[in-house]
Design a protein around this motif. Structure first.
Motif, PDB file in Angstrom:
ATOM      1  N   ASP A  36      13.461  71.329  19.616  1.00 31.20           N
ATOM      2  CA  ASP A  36      13.860  70.933  18.270  1.00 31.20           C
ATOM      3  C   ASP A  36      13.142  69.663  17.839  1.00 31.20           C
ATOM      4  N   VAL A  37      12.943  68.739  18.783  1.00 30.67           N
ATOM      5  CA  VAL A  37      12.235  67.520  18.456  1.00 30.67           C
ATOM      6  C   VAL A  37      10.806  67.834  18.016  1.00 30.67           C
ATOM      7  N   ALA A  38      10.149  68.730  18.756  1.00 34.25           N
ATOM      8  CA  ALA A  38       8.775  69.096  18.415  1.00 34.25           C
ATOM      9  C   ALA A  38       8.713  69.782  17.060  1.00 34.25           C
ATOM     10  N   ARG A  39       9.740  70.562  16.764  1.00 36.54           N
ATOM     11  CA  ARG A  39       9.722  71.327  15.526  1.00 36.54           C
ATOM     12  C   ARG A  39      10.135  70.481  14.320  1.00 36.54           C
ATOM     13  N   SER A  40      11.130  69.645  14.488  1.00 36.48           N
ATOM     14  CA  SER A  40      11.757  68.974  13.361  1.00 36.48           C
ATOM     15  C   SER A  40      11.525  67.481  13.307  1.00 36.48           C
ATOM     16  N   GLY A  41      10.957  66.911  14.359  1.00 37.83           N
ATOM     17  CA  GLY A  41      10.792  65.474  14.400  1.00 37.83           C
ATOM     18  C   GLY A  41      11.925  64.817  15.165  1.00 37.83           C
ATOM     19  N   PRO A  42      11.766  63.553  15.509  1.00 37.06           N
ATOM     20  CA  PRO A  42      12.785  62.862  16.299  1.00 37.06           C
ATOM     21  C   PRO A  42      14.055  62.620  15.499  1.00 37.06           C
ATOM     22  N   VAL A  43      15.161  62.472  16.191  1.00 33.72           N
ATOM     23  CA  VAL A  43      16.440  62.114  15.574  1.00 33.72           C
ATOM     24  C   VAL A  43      16.999  60.926  16.346  1.00 33.72           C
ATOM     25  N   PRO A  44      17.204  59.773  15.749  1.00 33.43           N
ATOM     26  CA  PRO A  44      16.891  59.475  14.344  1.00 33.43           C
ATOM     27  C   PRO A  44      15.401  59.210  14.133  1.00 33.43           C
ATOM     28  N   ILE A  45      14.970  59.323  12.879  1.00 33.52           N
ATOM     29  CA  ILE A  45      13.604  58.947  12.526  1.00 33.52           C
ATOM     30  C   ILE A  45      13.563  57.428  12.392  1.00 33.52           C
ATOM     31  N   TRP A  46      12.609  56.820  13.088  1.00 36.24           N
ATOM     32  CA  TRP A  46      12.526  55.353  13.101  1.00 36.24           C
ATOM     33  C   TRP A  46      11.050  54.974  13.103  1.00 36.24           C
ATOM     34  N   GLY A  47      10.538  54.682  11.913  1.00 32.06           N
ATOM     35  CA  GLY A  47       9.127  54.384  11.802  1.00 32.06           C
ATOM     36  C   GLY A  47       8.297  55.642  11.648  1.00 32.06           C
ATOM     37  N   PRO A  48       6.959  55.519  11.710  1.00 29.78           N
ATOM     38  CA  PRO A  48       6.071  56.675  11.513  1.00 29.78           C
ATOM     39  C   PRO A  48       6.308  57.758  12.556  1.00 29.78           C
ATOM     40  N   VAL A  49       6.252  59.016  12.121  1.00 26.36           N
ATOM     41  CA  VAL A  49       6.373  60.167  13.015  1.00 26.36           C
ATOM     42  C   VAL A  49       4.991  60.802  13.144  1.00 26.36           C
ATOM     43  N   GLN A  50       4.274  60.423  14.180  1.00 27.79           N
ATOM     44  CA  GLN A  50       2.926  60.966  14.408  1.00 27.79           C
ATOM     45  C   GLN A  50       2.764  61.508  15.828  1.00 27.79           C
ATOM     46  N   ASP A  51       3.854  61.520  16.569  1.00 23.73           N
ATOM     47  CA  ASP A  51       3.791  61.980  17.954  1.00 23.73           C
ATOM     48  C   ASP A  51       4.007  63.493  18.009  1.00 23.73           C
ATOM     49  N   PHE A  52       3.052  64.226  17.430  1.00 24.62           N
ATOM     50  CA  PHE A  52       3.105  65.681  17.488  1.00 24.62           C
ATOM     51  C   PHE A  52       1.673  66.193  17.477  1.00 24.62           C
ATOM     52  N   PRO A  53       1.425  67.362  18.034  1.00 26.52           N
ATOM     53  CA  PRO A  53       0.053  67.899  18.043  1.00 26.52           C
ATOM     54  C   PRO A  53      -0.414  68.145  16.611  1.00 26.52           C
ATOM     55  N   ASN A  54      -1.600  67.645  16.287  1.00 28.36           N
ATOM     56  CA  ASN A  54      -2.095  67.840  14.935  1.00 28.36           C
ATOM     57  C   ASN A  54      -3.610  67.764  14.917  1.00 28.36           C
ATOM     58  N   ARG A  55      -4.179  67.981  13.750  1.00 24.73           N
ATOM     59  CA  ARG A  55      -5.623  68.055  13.628  1.00 24.73           C
ATOM     60  C   ARG A  55      -6.254  66.694  13.312  1.00 24.73           C
TER      61      ARG A  55
END
Length: 652
Positions: free
Chosen positions: A432-451
């Motif tokens: 769920d974290v990988a799909r939806s982002g961390p909970v809670p969101i705290w600062g930039p969310v860039q820790d996911f596979p991307n281009r």
């Protein structure tokens, strides 16, 4: 896929007519319920609220006001009988008064902090000052209360109401063309409206040039907006209020009076704090409007009333293809089946481009032509911005994903603590974290596979941990994004455009993202600059209602849902509403997807049926067998509403 989408749209339209267009006529057909088909949705079993339609003959001071709502715990307030209506005063029992939500420009306090304010006028000779609007200092008895959101929390007036003459009369509504008016509203019920026009007069708008009026106003007040205040006083931020129109748009008198109200209240009465712009989409891609001044001018004049020529900027999809050139590879799912440069999928391209052409503005309001507001624009937009500025970043994403229902959650402080407690107790799996982002969101969310993405700004990095913060980070920081429906996680819904994500590697999981239904929003220069860079440099984009929130999430920008007052046409039980809106048991039950039928009876949603019906009744128009002059004259008079955002209003 196109056929499936067509069936889905047809079904939604049908539901809209059922819950919106037809929601008025059934309630007065008689007591024999066998005449009516069974309601197709559970919320339709709730009692209808009729207090909205109580007119100015029932006005009472706020101290005597009792709302109709019983939150489905008892029967609504009794309707007035014909005998009781006959005993009401023939004129409104309260008199309209000028409505002034502006600072005291002449006060010593204002002069201490800011450069002097200079009054603005409609005309070059400065004979006609920017007009005022009028409100009644009370409410119709049993007027319904908003179901979610709050006037008090946002600092908006809740003890006064606006009728159509006090609200729109100063802009040409309610008097003839021979007097410089628009010739609409003249023949409707108008008992007591003369008290508005005795104060406001009849402004002659013949030959009006709103663009020149805005420029003169801004020029007189330029010292208030300069970056370097030599006196050490506070600079006033400047904001662009951008309405999105298109070639072939039908300009009715009601649309003209609405735009006049925006310009006067936001720009002229504020001494130039806002500029109102029309961003006109030229739908014919074969017209090179950027290459020929003559073609540009002729296209403008053929599609916009003359009084708005000097506030209009033209653009086209072909122009955006040049500004953001192909390729835009690796789209996850183009459910609309249209070009990435098409306005339906990338309306934000034009706003990004517009912001690059106008570095003088700190904020850009993206406004739609089918939004109406029954209150004062300056009060609403300014107080929403001030409220957002006060919000701490801790829990801001978690609060903004929920509907705040004051009758259920308590005040906003209690709601904030409740969300914090619930967030800390929430157990999220790694998937769920990988799909939806961390909970809670705290600062930039860039820790996911991307281009590949642009790096976040240093100022968006948290100064401390989530746990250590005591609701201080972000307080006093202007919001980069303000939206008017919750910032939801598309991955937890079956929203049809959830996967319209372009430019990220499709061999990797889709990026986490957020969205807010309806593109009506305030965006900061910082946010639009980041969106622009991500688009042209990284080839990233998403569906318009998802792109600004996703960029805020990825880059740690401050985004917030402003809980403005929203009304429902039914007397919902608030505990059930909380479950339906905030805790759908299945993905398909989310109100942002197949569960959206729950919002058909609201005053603000993309396909609400109630919003337009309520607005037209407020205008005194006949709607599904009710309303109109005779109906109001036989009954309690014309309606009087608090400031309310109505969307959509597709016709008047």
């Amino acid at each position: 896929m196109a056929a499936v989408l067509g069936l889905l749209v047809a079904a939604i339209v049908g539901i809209t007519f059922l819950a919106g267009g037809g929601h008025q006529w059934r309630k007065h057909r008689g007591k024999d319920s066998r005449e009516d088909p069974p309601p197709p949705y559970p919320w339709m079993h709730y009692q209808r609220l009729d207090g909205y339609y109580n007119g100015v003959r029932t006005l009472v001071p706020y101290s005597q006001y009792e709302p109709e709502n019983r939150w489905n715990k008892s029967l609504p307030a009794e309707k007035l009988s014909l005998e009781e209506v006959a005993k009401l005063p023939t004129q409104p029992p309260l008199d309209p008064v000028p409505y002034n939500p502006y600072p005291d420009w002449k006060s010593a306090e204002y002069a201490h902090d800011h450069e002097a304010f200079h009054q603005c006028y409609l005309d070059v000779a400065e004979k006609t000052p920017a007009p005022e609007i009028y409100a009644y200092p009370g409410l119709p008895q049993n007027l319904s209360e908003p179901t979610y959101g709050s006037y008090n929390e946002l600092g908006l007036e809740e003890e006064m109401c606006f009728d159509r003459f006090g609200r729109l009369g100063p802009y040409g509504y309610g008097y003839n063309e021979s007097q410089g008016g628009l010739g609409v509203g003249n023949t409707s019920e108008r008992a007591g409206s003369d008290k508005v026009f005795k104060q406001a007069g009849y402004v002659n708008f013949t030959g009006m040039d709103w663009g020149s009026a805005q420029q003169r106003c801004r020029g007189k007040n330029e010292a208030r907006f300069t970056e370097q205040q030599a006196s050490g006083k506070q600079r006033i931020q400047r904001q662009a209020y951008v309405l999105r129109a298109w070639t072939g748009y039908t300009w009715t008198a009601h649309q003209v009076v609405t735009l006049r109200a925006m310009i006067n209240e936001l720009s002229l009465k504020s001494g130039g704090e806002y500029d109102v712009h029309l961003l006109l989409h030229v739908k014919n891609n074969s017209l090179p409007i950027w290459a020929s001044p003559a073609l540009y001018t002729s296209t403008l004049r053929e599609n916009v009333p003359e009084e708005f020529w000097n506030i209009t900027t033209l653009w086209s999809e072909q122009q955006m293809m040049l500004y953001y050139p192909e390729p835009f590879p690796d789209n996850f799912a183009n459910m609309a089946g249209s070009s990435v440069h098409g306005v339906y999928r990338s309306a934000h391209f034009a706003l990004q481009w517009f912001s690059q052409q106008h570095p003088e503005y700190d904020f850009f309001w993206n406004w739609e032509m089918d939004v109406r507001y029954s209150g004062h624009y300056y009060e609403f937009n300014t107080m929403v911005g001030e409220w957002a500025k006060k919000q701490p970043r801790k829990g801001i994403w978690e609060r903004s994903r929920r509907f705040w229902i004051p009758k259920f959650h308590g005040d906003y402080q209690k709601f904030t603590k409740f969300v914090e407690k619930e967030t800390e107790e929430k157990d999220i799996s790694e998937n769920d974290v990988a799909r939806s982002g961390p909970v809670p969101i705290w600062g930039p969310v860039q820790d996911f596979p991307n281009r590949g993405m642009l790096a976040p700004l240093n100022e968006t990095l948290p100064p401390t941990t989530y746990k250590a913060d005591n609701y201080t980070w972000g307080v006093g920081e202007d919001a980069d994004l303000i939206v008017f429906n919750p910032l939801f996680d598309p991955a937890l819904t079956n929203w049809v455009f959830s996967w319209d994500v372009t430019g990220y590697n499709r061999s990797l999981p889709i990026p986490p993202r957020r969205a807010a239904i309806i593109t009506v929003a305030r965006l900061s220069r910082r946010l639009l600059a980041t969106m622009h860079e991500e688009t042209w440099r990284m080839k990233h984009t998403m569906f318009p209602e998802m792109w600004p929130p996703a960029v805020c999430m990825h880059h740690g920008l401050k985004a917030v849902y402003a809980p403005h007052p929203v009304y429902m046409d039914r007397d919902w039980e608030v505990g059930h509403m909380d479950e339906v809106f905030n805790y759908p048991p299945e993905t398909w039950a989310s109100p942002f997807g197949w569960g959206e039928h729950n919002l058909l009876g609201s005053s603000f949603y993309y396909n609400s049926g109630f919003s337009g019906a309520l607005w037209r009744r407020w205008l005194g128009l006949w709607e599904n067998g009710e309303g109109g002059r005779e109906y109001e004259e036989r009954g309690t008079g014309r309606m009087c509403l608090r400031g309310t955002m109505h969307h959509p209003v597709k016709f008047e």
